[in-house]
Write an enzyme that holds these catalytic residues in place. Structure first.
Site, PDB file in Angstrom:
ATOM      1  N   HIS A 142     -14.304   0.403   3.804  1.00  0.00           N
ATOM      2  CA  HIS A 142     -14.578  -0.252   2.528  1.00  0.00           C
ATOM      3  C   HIS A 142     -13.510   0.103   1.498  1.00  0.00           C
ATOM      4  CE1 HIS A 142     -17.243  -0.691  -1.241  1.00  0.00           C
ATOM      5  NE2 HIS A 142     -16.709  -1.849  -0.939  1.00  0.00           N
ATOM      6  N   GLU A 154     -14.004   4.074   1.768  1.00  0.00           N
ATOM      7  CA  GLU A 154     -15.205   4.642   2.379  1.00  0.00           C
ATOM      8  C   GLU A 154     -15.205   4.265   3.857  1.00  0.00           C
ATOM      9  OE1 GLU A 154     -18.530   4.721  -1.170  1.00  0.00           O
ATOM     10  OE2 GLU A 154     -18.080   2.782  -0.270  1.00  0.00           O
TER      11      GLU A 154
HETATM   12  N1  3HC Z   1      -2.910  -5.913  -7.227  1.00  0.00           N
HETATM   13  C1  3HC Z   1      -1.901  -5.034  -7.049  1.00  0.00           C
HETATM   14  N2  3HC Z   1      -1.524  -4.140  -7.980  1.00  0.00           N
HETATM   15  C2  3HC Z   1      -2.169  -4.164  -9.162  1.00  0.00           C
HETATM   16  C3  3HC Z   1      -3.221  -5.064  -9.441  1.00  0.00           C
HETATM   17  C4  3HC Z   1      -3.577  -5.969  -8.412  1.00  0.00           C
HETATM   18  N3  3HC Z   1      -4.571  -6.842  -8.561  1.00  0.00           N
HETATM   19  N4  3HC Z   1      -3.662  -4.839 -10.708  1.00  0.00           N
HETATM   20  C5  3HC Z   1      -2.914  -3.832 -11.200  1.00  0.00           C
HETATM   21  N5  3HC Z   1      -2.019  -3.431 -10.282  1.00  0.00           N
HETATM   22  C6  3HC Z   1      -1.044  -2.327 -10.412  1.00  0.00           C
HETATM   23  C7  3HC Z   1       0.034  -2.656 -11.402  1.00  0.00           C
HETATM   24  O1  3HC Z   1       1.088  -3.362 -10.795  1.00  0.00           O
HETATM   25  C8  3HC Z   1       0.462  -1.268 -11.861  1.00  0.00           C
HETATM   26  O2  3HC Z   1       1.291  -0.703 -10.859  1.00  0.00           O
HETATM   27  P1  3HC Z   1       2.462   0.360 -11.234  1.00  0.00           P
HETATM   28  O3  3HC Z   1       1.783   1.515 -11.899  1.00  0.00           O
HETATM   29  O4  3HC Z   1       3.032   0.709  -9.896  1.00  0.00           O
HETATM   30  O5  3HC Z   1       3.384  -0.384 -12.138  1.00  0.00           O
HETATM   31  C9  3HC Z   1      -0.858  -0.482 -11.853  1.00  0.00           C
HETATM   32  O6  3HC Z   1      -1.727  -1.195 -10.971  1.00  0.00           O
HETATM   33  C10 3HC Z   1      -1.495  -0.414 -13.230  1.00  0.00           C
HETATM   34  O7  3HC Z   1      -1.681  -1.764 -13.694  1.00  0.00           O
HETATM   35  P2  3HC Z   1      -1.580  -2.226 -15.208  1.00  0.00           P
HETATM   36  O8  3HC Z   1      -0.621  -1.324 -15.942  1.00  0.00           O
HETATM   37  O9  3HC Z   1      -1.313  -3.696 -15.242  1.00  0.00           O
HETATM   38  O10 3HC Z   1      -3.042  -2.108 -15.778  1.00  0.00           O
HETATM   39  P3  3HC Z   1      -3.988  -0.873 -15.916  1.00  0.00           P
HETATM   40  O11 3HC Z   1      -3.271   0.423 -16.065  1.00  0.00           O
HETATM   41  O12 3HC Z   1      -4.942  -1.307 -16.939  1.00  0.00           O
HETATM   42  O13 3HC Z   1      -4.725  -0.813 -14.477  1.00  0.00           O
HETATM   43  C11 3HC Z   1      -6.471  -1.374 -13.027  1.00  0.00           C
HETATM   44  C12 3HC Z   1      -5.384  -1.903 -13.957  1.00  0.00           C
HETATM   45  C13 3HC Z   1      -5.834  -0.610 -11.855  1.00  0.00           C
HETATM   46  C14 3HC Z   1      -7.246  -2.579 -12.491  1.00  0.00           C
HETATM   47  C15 3HC Z   1      -7.388  -0.391 -13.847  1.00  0.00           C
HETATM   48  O14 3HC Z   1      -7.865  -1.044 -14.988  1.00  0.00           O
HETATM   49  C16 3HC Z   1      -8.571   0.125 -13.060  1.00  0.00           C
HETATM   50  O15 3HC Z   1      -8.459   1.093 -12.309  1.00  0.00           O
HETATM   51  N6  3HC Z   1      -9.761  -0.516 -13.247  1.00  0.00           N
HETATM   52  C17 3HC Z   1     -10.981  -0.138 -12.544  1.00  0.00           C
HETATM   53  C18 3HC Z   1     -11.012  -0.789 -11.193  1.00  0.00           C
HETATM   54  C19 3HC Z   1     -12.246  -0.408 -10.405  1.00  0.00           C
HETATM   55  O16 3HC Z   1     -13.140   0.276 -10.855  1.00  0.00           O
HETATM   56  N7  3HC Z   1     -12.301  -0.908  -9.162  1.00  0.00           N
HETATM   57  C20 3HC Z   1     -13.424  -0.725  -8.294  1.00  0.00           C
HETATM   58  C21 3HC Z   1     -14.326  -1.916  -8.382  1.00  0.00           C
HETATM   59  S1  3HC Z   1     -15.738  -1.786  -7.315  1.00  0.00           S
HETATM   60  C22 3HC Z   1     -15.167  -2.354  -5.839  1.00  0.00           C
HETATM   61  O17 3HC Z   1     -14.043  -2.769  -5.670  1.00  0.00           O
HETATM   62  C23 3HC Z   1     -16.136  -2.295  -4.728  1.00  0.00           C
HETATM   63  C24 3HC Z   1     -16.278  -3.635  -4.058  1.00  0.00           C
HETATM   64  O18 3HC Z   1     -17.180  -3.519  -3.005  1.00  0.00           O
HETATM   65  C25 3HC Z   1     -16.721  -4.720  -5.015  1.00  0.00           C
END
Ligand code: 3HC
Length: 293
Positions: A142, A154
């Protein structure tokens, strides 16, 4: 002896599947990426090109690196192309019957020793495993969204998953530069079981006009140090996916914390799925960045 996993497959190239392809290809593995039709393949390829293109634009990788990465991925619509891979990750929508049908097909075409993994967020690995003639080689893997960024995977073992399969998947997760946690087969595993009650509660605050979406998100982001607020996170996950996860957890636990709030269904019916449809709790531009508020 541990398997030498060099060639992998991914079935389903939506947000998660395409992200998982990127994770594998970034680690130098050769990937066979399969979708149901040419349109879905094109979407998956576009996702990978877009994401690696952004990495080039940010100076994280060179154009040559991007090309090499893309060359390691072989896209197609034929499950038969997975005959020689060492491990397959399935990442299709969260419908048990669909997943069971795909695992039945994979069981027929893949080598007997191939590990069959599901990226399911909440469905039972055991119920998926028994659709194959090799339940001991079926495991959960996961990933979290966005898969190329989030460090956790996971690993879910059913009561019949063979220990060497768990060991090999844990080793693969580490090779991908990620961290594994291993857990038994219970809806939501660890992270979603803890996360989704909170997300659902945030939706109930929004639904009752208790606070604005911006204030709900600001409270958790700035007050609790989370990278995003709950409503922005739901837009990232996708409201349809979130609904299915809550619904499955509610069906298993009957804990009202997980009974999906009514507004989920209303927004899904209206096509407000979050980033992937351009609108959810917020509105997004074509690149998926927050646009009009
Ligand atoms: N794909 C690839 N890389 C991505 C991306 C994407 N969709 N979104 C962001 N990135 C990368 C960026 O390129 C950047 O990379 P770098 O540091 O190498 O330059 C890095 O992530 C940071 O991105 P940003 O500076 O644009 O933006 P943020 O610092 O705000 O980070 C985020 C964005 C990583 C999405 C952050 O906001 C975050 O960690 N959010 C929480 C996400 C979370 O909780 N996810 C779990 C959800 S639950 C789940 O997935 C379970 C499932 O079963 C549903």
């Amino acid at each position: 002896m541990a398997r030498d996993i060099q060639q992998v497959g991914v079935v389903g190239l939506g947000t998660m599947g395409a992200g998982i392809v990127e994770v594998f290809a970034r680690s130098g593995l050769s990937v066979v990426a399969v979708e149901k039709d040419d349109e879905a393949v094109a979407r998956g390829r576009g996702h990978l090109e877009g994401s690696t293109g952004r990495a080039v634009a940010r100076g994280k990788i060179t154009e040559a690196d991007q090309q090499q990465l893309l060359d390691r991925v072989h896209f197609g619509t034929d499950v038969g192309a997975l005959a020689e891979v060492d491990l397959v990750v399935e990442a299709v929508p969260e419908h048990l019957d669909l997943k069971r049908a795909i695992f039945g097909e994979l069981d027929k075409v893949c080598k007997p020793e191939t590990i069959l993994a599901s990226n399911t967020s909440s469905l039972s690995i055991t119920e998926i495993a028994v659709a194959t003639g090799r339940p001991g080689k079926v495991v959960g893997m996961h990933f979290f969204n966005p898969a190329p960024v989030m460090k956790l995977v996971e690993v879910i073992r059913s009561v019949v998953t063979e220990q060497d399969v768990v060991d090999d998947v844990e080793a693969l997760v580490q090779k991908l530069g990620k961290v594994d946690v291993t857990v038994g087969d219970r809806a939501g595993f660890i992270a979603n079981a803890l996360l989704f009650g909170y997300l659902n509660h945030a939706v109930s605050l929004y639904e009752s006009n208790y606070a604005s979406r911006e204030d709900i998100d600001a409270a958790m982001k700035l007050g609790c140090g989370l990278p995003m607020g709950p409503l922005a996170l739901l837009d990232l996950i996708g409201l349809d996916t979130a609904y299915e996860i809550l619904d499955t957890m509610y069906a298993q636990s009957r804990d009202r914390l997980h009974a999906p709030r009514p507004v989920f269904k209303q927004m899904i019916t209206a096509g407000l799925l979050g980033r992937k449809s351009g609108k959810g709790f917020y509105t997004y531009d074509a690149a998926g960045s927050p646009a009009v508020v």
